[in-house]
Design an enzyme around this catalytic site. Structure first.
Site, mmCIF file in Angstrom:
data_model
loop_
_atom_site.group_PDB
_atom_site.id
_atom_site.type_symbol
_atom_site.label_atom_id
_atom_site.label_comp_id
_atom_site.label_asym_id
_atom_site.label_seq_id
_atom_site.Cartn_x
_atom_site.Cartn_y
_atom_site.Cartn_z
ATOM 1 N N ASP A 64 0.858 -1.187 0.000
ATOM 2 C CA ASP A 64 0.000 0.000 0.000
ATOM 3 C C ASP A 64 0.890 1.232 0.000
ATOM 4 O O ASP A 64 2.126 1.124 -0.041
ATOM 5 C CB ASP A 64 -0.951 0.005 1.202
ATOM 6 C CG ASP A 64 -2.304 0.648 0.859
ATOM 7 O OD1 ASP A 64 -2.310 1.795 0.384
ATOM 8 O OD2 ASP A 64 -3.340 -0.005 1.044
ATOM 9 N N GLY A 123 4.164 0.991 -2.394
ATOM 10 C CA GLY A 123 4.158 0.976 -3.847
ATOM 11 C C GLY A 123 2.822 1.379 -4.426
ATOM 12 O O GLY A 123 1.877 1.717 -3.710
ATOM 13 N N ASP A 124 2.747 1.330 -5.739
ATOM 14 C CA ASP A 124 1.572 1.733 -6.498
ATOM 15 C C ASP A 124 1.059 0.518 -7.256
ATOM 16 O O ASP A 124 1.750 -0.014 -8.137
ATOM 17 C CB ASP A 124 1.963 2.847 -7.473
ATOM 18 C CG ASP A 124 0.792 3.382 -8.277
ATOM 19 O OD1 ASP A 124 -0.262 2.703 -8.319
ATOM 20 O OD2 ASP A 124 0.925 4.467 -8.868
ATOM 21 N N HIS A 182 -13.852 -2.515 -7.257
ATOM 22 C CA HIS A 182 -15.212 -1.962 -7.355
ATOM 23 C C HIS A 182 -15.248 -0.441 -7.426
ATOM 24 O O HIS A 182 -16.229 0.121 -7.914
ATOM 25 C CB HIS A 182 -16.094 -2.491 -6.215
ATOM 26 C CG HIS A 182 -15.826 -1.875 -4.877
ATOM 27 N ND1 HIS A 182 -16.778 -1.826 -3.889
ATOM 28 C CD2 HIS A 182 -14.713 -1.306 -4.347
ATOM 29 C CE1 HIS A 182 -16.280 -1.258 -2.808
ATOM 30 N NE2 HIS A 182 -15.031 -0.932 -3.061
#
Length: 342
Positions: A208, A232-233, A252
């Site tokens: 995260d 991180g991404d 979602h």
């Protein structure tokens, strides 16, 4: 008498009351926010009047009493003949010491970052995109770092929501006895902690953003040496060589294009024998009330996401090198959508 007048005479008055009442339904969450923001439930160890509660919370007594009276009509607090308010089972969930405290979730769901874009739902439907950026100037996840208190509230509320769901998710899926579980954008790590606790042969990686990881929940004695965090991404890269990858409530709130980018990032990191678990609500194939129906509208109000049907999941996964293996219901509103690399 015109046809319209005749039809009006046959309309069920309860339907009129329902429509008009529903059009003012926003006043209930507004009153609920009052109770949550001022921690009213924490001061009701015994029945108290609005004046007593106001003195303890530093608000206006008359107006607090009127908000609590509305909540009492819905079973959140109860008002006696003397005008004193007491806790109900629902109101106890708003206490800060509740076993599953809902206060942070209520504060998030009634925060302006949710409230104001929902009030622009007509613009969202007209434009075919969320009005969030029109209201706040930036997309949701770009706006959060500019509002640190809201960002922390978002993280806390999502951690509490995860507490309500994670046991059911872990109980529903048969995790492998050994290997590594990668929780992609897993927030503070509540789900990963539950997975590792229930499966002592597994190790875990929590991915995260760095500010979120600073408050992770993995540092408990039972998990010593079995986990690590990685900032991180998820759109660019996720930790490689995992056996199971988790995407809980990630796809979602994203468009199909954004979801495809996340799935592509996961697929690049995964071996052919790994499994991807998309943990989301699945919209039923038949009409009717379901938590996914409400959540679906929220997804388009705040983001450009959506809750998906089984068929929509299958198509989305297939586009990024996955086959939908099975959908496993849980005791929560979520299902585990198991995807297999192809």
């Amino acid at each position: 008498m015109t046809a319209t007048e005749a039809d009006h005479g046959r309309i069920d008055p309860t339907m009129i009351r329902q429509i008009l009442g529903d059009s003012l339904g926003y006043l209930y969450p507004a009153a609920l926010r009052v109770a949550a923001r001022f921690a009213v439930a924490d001061h009701l160890d015994e029945p108290r009047s609005a004046a007593e509660l106001a003195a303890r919370t530093g608000v206006n007594a008359g107006r607090l009493g009127r908000a609590l009276r509305l909540l009492s009509t819905r079973g959140v607090f109860a008002e006696d003949d003397a005008g004193r308010f007491r806790l109900t089972p629902a109101a106890r969930l708003l206490r800060t010491d509740a076993p599953v405290p809902l206060r942070s979730i209520v504060l998030l769901f009634t925060d302006e970052v949710y409230w104001r874009p929902a009030g622009r739902l007509d613009d969202t439907v007209r434009q075919g995109r969320t009005a969030f950026s029109d209201v706040f100037g930036l997309p949701f996840f770009d706006h959060l770092p500019t509002a640190p208190e809201t960002e922390q509230l978002f993280a806390d509320a999502l951690a509490t929501i995860s507490e309500l769901e994670q046991e059911a998710v872990v109980a529903a899926y048969d995790f492998p006895a050994t290997g590594t579980v990668v929780d992609v954008a897993g927030g503070r790590g509540g789900l990963l902690r539950t997975v590792l606790t229930a499966n002592p042969g597994l190790r875990g990686v929590l991915l995260d953003r760095a500010p979120v990881l600073e408050r992770h929940l993995l540092d408990v004695p039972a998990l010593t040496g079995r986990w690590r965090t990685e900032a991180g991404d998820l759109f660019h890269a996720v930790p490689p060589a995992g056996n199971v990858y988790l995407l809980k409530r990630i796809l979602h709130d994203k468009s199909d294009e954004e979801s495809a980018a996340v799935l592509a990032s996961c697929r690049k990191a995964m071996a052919n024998d790994a499994r991807l678990l998309v943990v989301d609500a699945v919209v039923p194939s038949t009409p009717g009330a379901h938590p996914a129906v409400v959540s679906d509208v929220l997804m388009m109000a705040l983001w450009d996401g959506r809750e998906r049907t089984a068929e929509e999941f299958a198509a989305l996964l297939a586009g990024e090198g996955f086959h939908l293996g099975r959908i496993i219901p849980t005791a929560s509103a979520l299902s585990v959508v198991e995807a297999v690399p192809v």
